[in-house]
Design a protein around this motif. Structure first.
Motif, PDB file in Angstrom:
ATOM      1  N   PRO A  64       0.815  -1.229   0.000  1.00 23.87           N
ATOM      2  CA  PRO A  64       0.000   0.000   0.000  1.00 23.87           C
ATOM      3  C   PRO A  64       0.841   1.269   0.000  1.00 23.87           C
ATOM      4  O   PRO A  64       0.506   2.239  -0.684  1.00 23.87           O
ATOM      5  N   PHE A  65       1.937   1.271   0.755  1.00 24.69           N
ATOM      6  CA  PHE A  65       2.801   2.451   0.818  1.00 24.69           C
ATOM      7  C   PHE A  65       3.271   2.835  -0.582  1.00 24.69           C
ATOM      8  O   PHE A  65       3.186   3.997  -0.995  1.00 24.69           O
ATOM      9  N   GLN A  66       3.747   1.860  -1.339  1.00 28.32           N
ATOM     10  CA  GLN A  66       4.267   2.140  -2.673  1.00 28.32           C
ATOM     11  C   GLN A  66       3.153   2.372  -3.693  1.00 28.32           C
ATOM     12  O   GLN A  66       3.261   3.254  -4.546  1.00 28.32           O
ATOM     13  N   ALA A  67       2.076   1.589  -3.610  1.00 24.43           N
ATOM     14  CA  ALA A  67       0.992   1.726  -4.579  1.00 24.43           C
ATOM     15  C   ALA A  67       0.314   3.092  -4.467  1.00 24.43           C
ATOM     16  O   ALA A  67      -0.021   3.717  -5.483  1.00 24.43           O
ATOM     17  N   LEU A  68       0.100   3.567  -3.255  1.00 21.46           N
ATOM     18  CA  LEU A  68      -0.548   4.863  -3.079  1.00 21.46           C
ATOM     19  C   LEU A  68       0.353   6.000  -3.529  1.00 21.46           C
ATOM     20  O   LEU A  68      -0.116   7.012  -4.070  1.00 21.46           O
ATOM     21  N   GLN A  69       1.655   5.847  -3.356  1.00 26.56           N
ATOM     22  CA  GLN A  69       2.588   6.836  -3.901  1.00 26.56           C
ATOM     23  C   GLN A  69       2.566   6.802  -5.424  1.00 26.56           C
ATOM     24  O   GLN A  69       2.659   7.836  -6.082  1.00 26.56           O
ATOM     25  N   MET A  70       2.439   5.613  -5.982  1.00 26.13           N
ATOM     26  CA  MET A  70       2.441   5.450  -7.428  1.00 26.13           C
ATOM     27  C   MET A  70       1.299   6.224  -8.096  1.00 26.13           C
ATOM     28  O   MET A  70       1.467   6.768  -9.180  1.00 26.13           O
ATOM     29  N   VAL A  71       0.146   6.307  -7.428  1.00 29.68           N
ATOM     30  CA  VAL A  71      -0.969   7.043  -8.022  1.00 29.68           C
ATOM     31  C   VAL A  71      -0.939   8.530  -7.651  1.00 29.68           C
ATOM     32  O   VAL A  71      -1.869   9.269  -7.961  1.00 29.68           O
ATOM     33  N   GLY A  72       0.135   8.966  -6.971  1.00 32.27           N
ATOM     34  CA  GLY A  72       0.326  10.386  -6.729  1.00 32.27           C
ATOM     35  C   GLY A  72      -0.002  10.886  -5.343  1.00 32.27           C
ATOM     36  O   GLY A  72       0.041  12.095  -5.092  1.00 32.27           O
ATOM     37  N   PHE A  73      -0.331   9.991  -4.408  1.00 31.91           N
ATOM     38  CA  PHE A  73      -0.635  10.423  -3.054  1.00 31.91           C
ATOM     39  C   PHE A  73       0.654  10.622  -2.265  1.00 31.91           C
ATOM     40  O   PHE A  73       1.657   9.952  -2.505  1.00 31.91           O
ATOM     41  N   GLU A  74       0.603  11.515  -1.305  1.00 30.63           N
ATOM     42  CA  GLU A  74       1.678  11.639  -0.323  1.00 30.63           C
ATOM     43  C   GLU A  74       1.311  10.725   0.842  1.00 30.63           C
ATOM     44  O   GLU A  74       0.209  10.820   1.387  1.00 30.63           O
ATOM     45  N   VAL A  75       2.204   9.813   1.195  1.00 23.93           N
ATOM     46  CA  VAL A  75       1.918   8.841   2.246  1.00 23.93           C
ATOM     47  C   VAL A  75       2.901   9.038   3.388  1.00 23.93           C
ATOM     48  O   VAL A  75       4.114   8.983   3.180  1.00 23.93           O
ATOM     49  N   HIS A  76       2.390   9.284   4.580  1.00 22.25           N
ATOM     50  CA  HIS A  76       3.223   9.426   5.769  1.00 22.25           C
ATOM     51  C   HIS A  76       3.118   8.139   6.583  1.00 22.25           C
ATOM     52  O   HIS A  76       2.055   7.827   7.137  1.00 22.25           O
ATOM     53  N   ALA A  77       4.204   7.392   6.653  1.00 26.12           N
ATOM     54  CA  ALA A  77       4.262   6.171   7.445  1.00 26.12           C
ATOM     55  C   ALA A  77       4.836   6.507   8.807  1.00 26.12           C
ATOM     56  O   ALA A  77       5.943   7.051   8.908  1.00 26.12           O
ATOM     57  N   VAL A  78       4.086   6.178   9.866  1.00 28.60           N
ATOM     58  CA  VAL A  78       4.477   6.559  11.223  1.00 28.60           C
ATOM     59  C   VAL A  78       4.340   5.384  12.181  1.00 28.60           C
ATOM     60  O   VAL A  78       3.621   4.417  11.908  1.00 28.60           O
ATOM     61  N   CYS A  79       5.017   5.505  13.321  1.00 36.13           N
ATOM     62  CA  CYS A  79       4.940   4.513  14.393  1.00 36.13           C
ATOM     63  C   CYS A  79       5.142   5.235  15.721  1.00 36.13           C
ATOM     64  O   CYS A  79       6.034   6.097  15.821  1.00 36.13           O
ATOM     65  N   PRO A  80       4.362   4.911  16.739  1.00 34.16           N
ATOM     66  CA  PRO A  80       4.568   5.543  18.043  1.00 34.16           C
ATOM     67  C   PRO A  80       6.007   5.381  18.534  1.00 34.16           C
ATOM     68  O   PRO A  80       6.627   4.336  18.326  1.00 34.16           O
ATOM     69  N   GLU A  81       6.508   6.442  19.144  1.00 33.89           N
ATOM     70  CA  GLU A  81       7.852   6.471  19.726  1.00 33.89           C
ATOM     71  C   GLU A  81       8.962   6.384  18.677  1.00 33.89           C
ATOM     72  O   GLU A  81      10.114   6.119  19.017  1.00 33.89           O
ATOM     73  N   LYS A  82       8.625   6.637  17.409  1.00 34.53           N
ATOM     74  CA  LYS A  82       9.642   6.636  16.349  1.00 34.53           C
ATOM     75  C   LYS A  82       9.494   7.887  15.493  1.00 34.53           C
ATOM     76  O   LYS A  82       8.442   8.524  15.471  1.00 34.53           O
ATOM     77  N   GLU A  83      10.590   8.202  14.796  1.00 31.57           N
ATOM     78  CA  GLU A  83      10.645   9.394  13.958  1.00 31.57           C
ATOM     79  C   GLU A  83      10.975   9.005  12.531  1.00 31.57           C
ATOM     80  O   GLU A  83      11.352   7.858  12.248  1.00 31.57           O
ATOM     81  N   ALA A  84      10.882   9.976  11.621  1.00 34.98           N
ATOM     82  CA  ALA A  84      11.282   9.761  10.238  1.00 34.98           C
ATOM     83  C   ALA A  84      12.723   9.267  10.207  1.00 34.98           C
ATOM     84  O   ALA A  84      13.581   9.782  10.924  1.00 34.98           O
ATOM     85  N   GLY A  85      12.979   8.247   9.400  1.00 35.18           N
ATOM     86  CA  GLY A  85      14.315   7.668   9.311  1.00 35.18           C
ATOM     87  C   GLY A  85      14.492   6.437  10.176  1.00 35.18           C
ATOM     88  O   GLY A  85      15.376   5.619   9.921  1.00 35.18           O
ATOM     89  N   ASP A  86      13.668   6.297  11.234  1.00 40.74           N
ATOM     90  CA  ASP A  86      13.680   5.064  12.019  1.00 40.74           C
ATOM     91  C   ASP A  86      13.033   3.953  11.194  1.00 40.74           C
ATOM     92  O   ASP A  86      12.314   4.215  10.223  1.00 40.74           O
ATOM     93  N   ALA A  87      13.261   2.722  11.602  1.00 39.24           N
ATOM     94  CA  ALA A  87      12.704   1.596  10.861  1.00 39.24           C
ATOM     95  C   ALA A  87      11.857   0.711  11.758  1.00 39.24           C
ATOM     96  O   ALA A  87      12.072   0.631  12.970  1.00 39.24           O
ATOM     97  N   CYS A  88      10.899   0.040  11.134  1.00 41.68           N
ATOM     98  CA  CYS A  88      10.125  -1.020  11.787  1.00 41.68           C
ATOM     99  C   CYS A  88      10.518  -2.335  11.119  1.00 41.68           C
ATOM    100  O   CYS A  88      10.408  -2.456   9.895  1.00 41.68           O
ATOM    101  N   PRO A  89      10.973  -3.321  11.889  1.00 42.72           N
ATOM    102  CA  PRO A  89      11.179  -4.637  11.287  1.00 42.72           C
ATOM    103  C   PRO A  89       9.820  -5.200  10.878  1.00 42.72           C
ATOM    104  O   PRO A  89       8.811  -4.947  11.546  1.00 42.72           O
ATOM    105  N   THR A  90       9.791  -5.919   9.764  1.00 41.00           N
ATOM    106  CA  THR A  90       8.534  -6.498   9.310  1.00 41.00           C
ATOM    107  C   THR A  90       8.572  -8.017   9.421  1.00 41.00           C
ATOM    108  O   THR A  90       9.638  -8.607   9.589  1.00 41.00           O
ATOM    109  N   ALA A  91       7.410  -8.620   9.324  1.00 43.48           N
ATOM    110  CA  ALA A  91       7.279 -10.074   9.332  1.00 43.48           C
ATOM    111  C   ALA A  91       6.546 -10.499   8.065  1.00 43.48           C
ATOM    112  O   ALA A  91       5.584  -9.843   7.644  1.00 43.48           O
ATOM    113  N   VAL A  92       7.015 -11.570   7.448  1.00 44.63           N
ATOM    114  CA  VAL A  92       6.349 -12.129   6.272  1.00 44.63           C
ATOM    115  C   VAL A  92       5.446 -13.266   6.743  1.00 44.63           C
ATOM    116  O   VAL A  92       5.932 -14.259   7.292  1.00 44.63           O
TER     117      VAL A  92
END
Length: 197
Positions: free
Chosen positions: A22-50
């Motif tokens: 969703p992050f990439q697809a919504l950017q692809m159609v021209g939306f600005e997408v802000h991905a956030v997480c509590p207690e984190k800032e821009a440039g921080d990362a969230c590990p993901t699970a598959v």
């Protein structure tokens, strides 16, 4: 015309596909997408699970990528966003314990803005007490949670007003198409570019 801005709630061990696609697809159609997480800032990362479906009684879980956040959680003013995306994975289980997360979700429902929630993301919506009287879906094991929160259950991608829900990442094509339609974005009639002779 102002650019559509979407807020995406991420967290540690968010489902890899459910945050990346969703992050990439919504950017692809021209939306600005802000991905956030509590207690984190821009440039921080969230590990993901598959999470995958390999014939077992439940999904399997493997390490995913490090998903880089691009906005500070503490800077979020929900009134400045047009829509909300709530992916699944293990993150919703703990994200729903943050009052700030629940207040953000409640804003989008009170303002009747589009919300797309997938898989375990519905745990956050249930905790925010915004599902009463709605029709929706989630990861199948959450059916009792969704019903306890006062919603009617469906077994497939569901749109109820401005709420679009899906069961897991295999629903991405239909779920994202419904969400884009909910926001008035028409992608059904895209024509491939003509090949040069």
């Amino acid at each position: 015309m102002t650019q559509t801005t979407v807020l995406l709630l991420a967290g540690d061990f968010v489902e890899d596909y459910e945050v990346m696609v969703p992050f990439q697809a919504l950017q692809m159609v021209g939306f600005e997408v802000h991905a956030v997480c509590p207690e984190k800032e821009a440039g921080d990362a969230c590990p993901t699970a598959v999470h995958d479906f390999e014939g077992d009684q439940t999904y399997t879980e493997k390490p995913g990528h490090n998903f880089e956040l691009n906005h500070d959680f503490d800077a979020v003013d929900p009134s400045e966003y047009d829509a909300l995306v709530v992916p699944g994975g293990r993150a919703p289980e703990y994200l729903r314990t943050y009052d700030e997360v629940l207040e953000i979700v409640q804003h989008f429902f009170e303002a009747d803005k589009p919300v797309a929630a997938l898989c375990h993301g519905l745990q956050i919506l249930a905790a925010a007490d915004v599902l009463e009287g709605r029709t929706c879906t989630a990861y199948p094991a959450l059916e009792s949670e969704v019903k306890t929160a006062g919603a009617d259950w469906e077994d497939s991608v569901t749109r109820d007003g401005n709420l679009v829900t899906g069961q897991a990442w295999p629903d991405h094509p239909e779920w994202l198409a419904e969400f884009l339609d909910c926001m008035g974005t028409d992608v059904d009639h895209a024509e491939p570019a003509a090949a040069d002779d």
